[in-house]
Write a protein that holds these residues in place. Structure first.
Motif, PDB file in Angstrom:
ATOM      1  N   THR A   1      -1.595  10.238   6.464  1.00  0.00           N
ATOM      2  CA  THR A   1      -2.562  11.339   6.583  1.00  0.00           C
ATOM      3  C   THR A   1      -3.949  10.888   7.003  1.00  0.00           C
ATOM      4  O   THR A   1      -4.801  11.729   7.322  1.00  0.00           O
ATOM      5  N   VAL A   2      -4.216   9.583   7.002  1.00  0.00           N
ATOM      6  CA  VAL A   2      -5.551   9.052   7.294  1.00  0.00           C
ATOM      7  C   VAL A   2      -5.414   7.848   8.216  1.00  0.00           C
ATOM      8  O   VAL A   2      -4.496   7.030   8.061  1.00  0.00           O
ATOM      9  N   ASN A   3      -6.337   7.723   9.166  1.00  0.00           N
ATOM     10  CA  ASN A   3      -6.414   6.556  10.038  1.00  0.00           C
ATOM     11  C   ASN A   3      -7.732   5.823   9.815  1.00  0.00           C
ATOM     12  O   ASN A   3      -8.728   6.429   9.382  1.00  0.00           O
ATOM     13  N   VAL A   4      -7.750   4.528  10.096  1.00  0.00           N
ATOM     14  CA  VAL A   4      -8.992   3.768  10.042  1.00  0.00           C
ATOM     15  C   VAL A   4     -10.016   4.443  10.958  1.00  0.00           C
ATOM     16  O   VAL A   4      -9.711   4.807  12.095  1.00  0.00           O
ATOM     17  N   GLY A   5     -11.208   4.620  10.443  1.00  0.00           N
ATOM     18  CA  GLY A   5     -12.274   5.275  11.192  1.00  0.00           C
ATOM     19  C   GLY A   5     -12.460   6.732  10.865  1.00  0.00           C
ATOM     20  O   GLY A   5     -13.495   7.321  11.220  1.00  0.00           O
TER      21      GLY A   5
ATOM     22  N   GLY B   1     -16.926   9.121   2.895  1.00  0.00           N
ATOM     23  CA  GLY B   1     -17.129   7.851   3.571  1.00  0.00           C
ATOM     24  C   GLY B   1     -16.145   7.670   4.708  1.00  0.00           C
ATOM     25  O   GLY B   1     -15.452   8.609   5.125  1.00  0.00           O
ATOM     26  N   THR B   2     -16.061   6.448   5.199  1.00  0.00           N
ATOM     27  CA  THR B   2     -15.208   6.121   6.334  1.00  0.00           C
ATOM     28  C   THR B   2     -14.050   5.244   5.883  1.00  0.00           C
ATOM     29  O   THR B   2     -14.254   4.245   5.175  1.00  0.00           O
ATOM     30  N   ALA B   3     -12.852   5.605   6.286  1.00  0.00           N
ATOM     31  CA  ALA B   3     -11.679   4.788   5.973  1.00  0.00           C
ATOM     32  C   ALA B   3     -11.753   3.475   6.753  1.00  0.00           C
ATOM     33  O   ALA B   3     -11.849   3.477   7.982  1.00  0.00           O
ATOM     34  N   VAL B   4     -11.746   2.359   6.012  1.00  0.00           N
ATOM     35  CA  VAL B   4     -11.841   1.047   6.657  1.00  0.00           C
ATOM     36  C   VAL B   4     -10.542   0.259   6.561  1.00  0.00           C
ATOM     37  O   VAL B   4     -10.384  -0.774   7.227  1.00  0.00           O
ATOM     38  N   LYS B   5      -9.611   0.735   5.733  1.00  0.00           N
ATOM     39  CA  LYS B   5      -8.307   0.089   5.606  1.00  0.00           C
ATOM     40  C   LYS B   5      -7.321   1.118   5.096  1.00  0.00           C
ATOM     41  O   LYS B   5      -7.643   1.886   4.185  1.00  0.00           O
ATOM     42  N   VAL B   6      -6.119   1.141   5.681  1.00  0.00           N
ATOM     43  CA  VAL B   6      -5.089   2.060   5.206  1.00  0.00           C
ATOM     44  C   VAL B   6      -3.787   1.291   5.010  1.00  0.00           C
ATOM     45  O   VAL B   6      -3.489   0.344   5.745  1.00  0.00           O
ATOM     46  N   GLY B   7      -3.036   1.697   3.994  1.00  0.00           N
ATOM     47  CA  GLY B   7      -1.761   1.047   3.704  1.00  0.00           C
ATOM     48  C   GLY B   7      -0.711   1.335   4.761  1.00  0.00           C
ATOM     49  O   GLY B   7      -0.811   2.301   5.532  1.00  0.00           O
TER      50      GLY B   7
END
Length: 338
Positions: free
Chosen positions: A83-87, A72-78
């Protein structure tokens, strides 16, 4: 309430009624600094899902939303996620574990759902050239077979036997061949020979034939058993085909116990047995790189997610109808208000 306070999923409420799915809301764990929220695009259907909901592996917390091959798509990150960005398009593998009280005291739920919340360590960016429906089953099935192949040092000069050509086995044949090994498939299903060779097998060995193992004594450096019927095997025959110090490694995990084993079975070639499940984060990243670089294509069938679709998928896996993995799709239709 809806996201981000609640997620929605197709859940099983009773292990005695494991083909009955109900769409309902559930509360995720409390969001923390290294968590990632993912809006799910698709999810693979794993044998682990079936073993969990039908009590094959014992009691499970109910109600439960299974599915641990999530894309899926990351919609929120702590705030502390690096290692992950929104989108980003990402994959994740988790469900069924209890969180401590400070995280909400809830049970982690899986990917037959609108969203999933997971720690960044268990969240992986997906290379652009791997389609989501193909990446999904790699989150469990792919990693489960890649990990032991990598740890065994499989590559050029190695003779590898893959037992079974199914959801796990077809990945194993493909990966072992891509890693440079000489691949042999052991199967009781002669109708899968064409697929096995297309996936990279040099030889197809029909194990339903009497004395099939004699011709292959002391041959294989490593044997990866992906079959879900090990309890019905003549283990001694399989072990006899291993080279000196060879290993029979189990990733197929049937509900029933292994057949009785005698120590004498290991003596002629000094072989051993082992087993594993899933793999590590570094191994996941290496696997995705291999798939991307070698342009590997798993065999996938898709089913639209719904109460009926989830039931169709788990029954199909249980009855071995799929060739070779299901991916649930059409999440925007099932969860239009997210």
């Amino acid at each position: 309430m809806g996201y981000p306070d609640t997620f929605e999923g197709f859940m099983v409420r009773d292990q005695e009624k494991w083909t009955e799915f109900h769409k309902q809301e559930f509360t995720p764990k409390k969001f923390q600094d290294r968590d990632v929220d993912i809006k799910i695009e698709c999810c693979g259907v794993c044998g682990s899902d079936v073993h969990t909901i039908n009590k094959g592996w014992g009691e499970a917390p109910m109600p439960l939303c299974v599915g641990h091959e999530v894309i899926g798509t990351a919609v929120k990150v702590g705030d502390k996620v690096t290692t992950v960005n929104v989108g980003d398009r990402v994959g994740v593998d988790t469900y069924g574990a209890p969180y401590p009280d400070e995280m909400g005291g809830v049970i982690s739920q899986g990917g037959y759902s609108s969203h999933i919340r997971a720690h960044e360590y268990f969240t992986f960016k997906i290379p652009e050239d791997i389609p989501s429906i193909e990446a999904a089953p790699m989150m469990c099935a792919g990693l489960t077979v890649y990990s032991p192949l990598l740890r065994a040092g499989i590559g050029p000069g190695k003779k590898v036997a893959i037992v079974g050509v199914g959801g796990l086995g077809h990945f194993a044949v493909m990966f072992a061949a891509a890693m440079g090994a000489e691949v042999y498939v052991l199967s009781h299903s002669p109708d899968k020979e064409k697929d096995a060779r297309e996936l990279g097998a040099k030889e197809f060995i029909a194990t339903e034939k009497e004395d099939w193992a004699k011709e292959w004594a002391f041959t294989f450096d490593f044997m990866l058993n992906t079959a879900d019927a090990t309890n019905k095997f003549d283990i001694a025959s399989y072990l006899s085909t291993l080279n000196v110090n060879g290993e029979m490694h189990h990733v197929g995990l049937p509900d029933a116990a292994l057949p009785q084993i005698k120590a004498q079975m290991f003596a002629p070639n000094g072989c051993k047995m082992g087993g594993s499940h899933i793999g590590s984060r570094p191994e996941m990243i290496k696997m995705l790189q291999l798939v991307s670089e070698k342009k590997l294509k798993p065999r996938i069938e898709t089913i639209s997610i719904s109460e009926a679709g989830c039931a169709e998928a788990v029954v199909g896996v249980d009855k071995n109808k799929v060739r070779y993995r299901y991916t649930l799709t059409d999440y925007d239709k099932a969860f239009p208000n997210r």
